[in-house]
Design a protein around this motif. Structure first.
Motif, PDB file in Angstrom:
ATOM      1  N   THR A  93       0.833  -1.204   0.000  1.00  0.00           N
ATOM      2  CA  THR A  93       0.000   0.000   0.000  1.00  0.00           C
ATOM      3  C   THR A  93       0.866   1.251   0.000  1.00  0.00           C
ATOM      4  OG1 THR A  93      -1.787  -1.138   1.175  1.00  0.00           O
ATOM      5  CG2 THR A  93      -1.784   1.262   1.239  1.00  0.00           C
ATOM      6  N   ASN A  94       1.871   1.275   0.879  1.00  0.00           N
ATOM      7  CA  ASN A  94       2.770   2.428   0.942  1.00  0.00           C
ATOM      8  C   ASN A  94       3.630   2.542  -0.304  1.00  0.00           C
ATOM      9  OD1 ASN A  94       2.746   3.950   3.714  1.00  0.00           O
ATOM     10  ND2 ASN A  94       2.465   1.785   4.221  1.00  0.00           N
ATOM     11  N   ALA A  95       4.044   1.404  -0.849  1.00  0.00           N
ATOM     12  CA  ALA A  95       4.905   1.434  -2.035  1.00  0.00           C
ATOM     13  C   ALA A  95       4.207   2.111  -3.209  1.00  0.00           C
ATOM     14  CB  ALA A  95       5.315   0.014  -2.407  1.00  0.00           C
ATOM     15  N   TRP A  96       2.983   1.688  -3.505  1.00  0.00           N
ATOM     16  CA  TRP A  96       2.315   2.221  -4.695  1.00  0.00           C
ATOM     17  C   TRP A  96       1.597   3.538  -4.429  1.00  0.00           C
ATOM     18  CZ3 TRP A  96       3.955   0.792  -9.136  1.00  0.00           C
ATOM     19  CH2 TRP A  96       4.546  -0.466  -9.267  1.00  0.00           C
ATOM     20  N   ARG A  97       1.601   4.010  -3.178  1.00  0.00           N
ATOM     21  CA  ARG A  97       1.224   5.394  -2.908  1.00  0.00           C
ATOM     22  C   ARG A  97       2.382   6.326  -3.257  1.00  0.00           C
ATOM     23  NH1 ARG A  97       1.174   6.584   1.935  1.00  0.00           N
ATOM     24  NH2 ARG A  97       0.138   8.604   1.745  1.00  0.00           N
ATOM     25  N   LYS A  98       3.601   5.854  -3.059  1.00  0.00           N
ATOM     26  CA  LYS A  98       4.770   6.696  -3.274  1.00  0.00           C
ATOM     27  C   LYS A  98       5.332   6.593  -4.690  1.00  0.00           C
ATOM     28  CE  LYS A  98       6.176   6.680   1.588  1.00  0.00           C
ATOM     29  NZ  LYS A  98       6.066   8.142   1.763  1.00  0.00           N
ATOM     30  N   LEU A  99       5.252   5.409  -5.308  1.00  0.00           N
ATOM     31  CA  LEU A  99       5.739   5.273  -6.673  1.00  0.00           C
ATOM     32  C   LEU A  99       4.797   6.024  -7.617  1.00  0.00           C
ATOM     33  CD1 LEU A  99       6.719   1.494  -6.619  1.00  0.00           C
ATOM     34  CD2 LEU A  99       8.286   3.436  -6.729  1.00  0.00           C
TER      35      LEU A  99
END
Length: 528
Positions: free
Chosen positions: A246-252
């Motif tokens: 969840t955090n990864a594809w919020r930031k990418l």
């Protein structure tokens, strides 16, 4: 949709403010946990989150694979009174119980080999990279969560899901890696990117050790059988993935396509055409380094990746290992990957990366060749852990060596252009060793012959790396840029006149594939 903050140039500092600013920056850099901010680069933050999540998948698969063999053996009555697997030749769903795991690897490898060119085309020709990444991440999390309910009734459908999730894992990894060249070329300098890579690996490695330790301790403390161990591993993985992905594809961020799709061309086929054109270019090019190196990667990576399913199958049937025994095997393998990477660093400093890989393939060949003669039911079962140590050491050495070789042999500043092809080379043949093992065992031959068949790949890798020119010629060839552009494609990346930050390398960090600081120092010395 997340929007990256624009980079704003501040007015020139005065002599008074310069000292204050410098002192403030020093405090920020040395502050506790300041490393996890990645200097505000959101792509790097997202990649780090995704890497930690990937580690949980790799570890949970170890326990789930053991559970599949256990459940398949239980269905046909191939368990003793203590619940350990006994050798038997009774088939379930047309296969022996112990070949279920290797059959999963065959299906997953083929799915990944045919899917990655399409994903590469989406990355190159569309702006849907993040959308596809989010969909794939959600599918992985969903399947990992569903597999918590693996039991005597549902185990066979779960095996089918496992083949799908392993292929999705490779697709997700390729989408993650596609952000690294952009970070290295346009957002940070070489020194910063090198530091980022060390942090990426440290997080992935520590995550794997942590998940594996938790699963082993809880399983041993509560005396879980293979099924409950799998439930624990999948539950932990589902929880970690929910947070990390969840955090990864919020930031990418969303990214534009790198090229424009030629008019009248199919997006589904363009990736395959690109790979074919790249192979033709490398084969015809007078620089012999690249074609033989990429061929070496195809062969060596297929053998290295296949060790997990082959060892799980072999140890379960021959040594009658349960989930704890298998978990300990992979725990010592993960731990000893670090000394292996350090050995690569020493060999590169003492000789060069080519010699390091040649020696590594010889060592790995000897370890794998001796295993069928030493690891048997008549010998102590702890020998399986000793070979786990040696395999972990060998793979840590091999993976770090190949990554270093890649960054040094690439033509002038073209690491990013070849990054996708390099990832594809690591996947394209991963199905082959597992297919050979399954075929040998399914036809009634001993498992020792199936394990020994991996030596053939290592022999071929020894030959292909020997065909690479002398190291001085490799370095000279890396100074000549290859013309990869065709008349059909047009770059949409910034032109060479655009003022951007560049990096000479874009190392790729994977789980169980360490890159050491010594390797980095050697890279810089050789480049100079």
């Amino acid at each position: 949709m997340d929007v990256e903050e624009p980079i704003v140039k501040l007015p020139t500092e005065t002599s008074e403010t310069a000292g204050q600013s410098s002192a403030s920056d020093e405090v920020v850099q040395k502050g506790c946990c300041s490393w996890r901010r990645f200097e505000g680069v959101r792509k790097a933050q997202g990649y780090a989150f995704a890497g930690v999540g990937n580690g949980s998948i790799a570890i949970s698969n170890v326990f789930l694979s053991t559970a599949f063999i256990y459940l398949a053996s239980k269905e046909v009555g191939c368990l003793d009174e203590t619940g350990r697997i006994t050798p038997c030749n009774i088939r379930v769903h047309g296969f022996f119980p112990t070949t279920m795991v290797t059959n999963i690897a065959v299906i997953a490898g083929l799915l990944a080999a045919f899917s990655l060119p399409v994903i590469g085309a989406i990355i190159d020709y569309t702006n849907h990279r993040r959308l596809v990444g989010r969909i794939v991440a959600f599918m992985i999390w969903t399947i990992q969560t569903i597999q918590i309910f693996t039991n005597e009734v549902t185990w066979f459908p779960m095996i089918i899901l496992q083949a799908i999730v392993v292929a999705l894992f490779e697709i997700h990894y390729s989408l993650m890696v596609s952000y690294l060249p952009d970070i290295a070329r346009y957002e940070v300098d070489h020194t910063t990117m090198t530091r980022f890579n060390r942090i990426f690996f440290t997080l992935q490695y520590c995550g794997q050790v942590t998940w594996l330790t938790v699963c082993l301790v809880v399983t041993k403390a509560f005396k879980f059988n293979s099924i409950k161990s799998a439930h624990l591993g999948q539950s932990l993985s589902s929880f970690v993935l929910l947070i990390c992905y969840t955090n990864a594809w919020r930031k990418l961020p969303e990214m534009p396509g790198r090229h424009k799709l030629p008019e009248g061309k199919s997006l589904l086929l363009q990736g395959f055409k690109q790979n074919v054109n790249t192979v033709k270019l490398l084969w015809k090019n007078p620089n012999r380094t690249l074609k033989w190196f990429f061929l070496t990667v195809m062969i060596s990576e297929s053998g290295g990746t296949s060790l997990l399913p082959v060892v799980v199958s072999f140890y379960s049937r021959v040594l009658r290992y349960n989930s704890v025994d298998i978990g300990i095997t992979f725990f010592v393998a993960v731990i000893t990957a670090i000394p292996g990477a350090l050995m690569n660093g020493y060999m590169c400093r003492r000789f060069n990366p080519k010699i390091s890989l040649r020696v590594n393939f010889v060592f790995l060949f000897c370890v794998t060749l001796s295993a069928p003669f030493v690891i048997s039911v008549d010998n102590p079962r702890w020998l399986g852990w000793i070979w786990g140590v040696m395999w972990g050491f060998s793979l840590g050495w091999m993976y770090s060596g190949e990554q270093l070789f890649y960054t040094l042999c690439m033509p002038a500043s073209q690491e990013a252009e070849f990054a996708g092809f390099f990832v594809y080379c690591t996947v394209i043949l991963t199905w082959l060793p597992s297919l050979i093992y399954s075929t040998i065992v399914e036809n009634g031959y001993k498992e020792q012959y199936g394990l020994g068949s991996l030596c053939l790949l290592q022999l071929i890798a020894m030959f292909t790396i020997s065909m690479v020119p002398d190291w001085d010629e490799v370095i000279e060839g890396s100074k000549v840029k290859l013309a990869l552009a065709t008349q059909e494609t047009q770059d949409t990346l910034p032109s060479t006149n655009t003022e951007v930050k560049t990096s000479e390398s874009s190392d790729v960090s994977r789980p169980l594939e360490p890159t050491t600081e010594e390797d980095t120092d050697n890279h810089e010395n050789k480049s100079e």
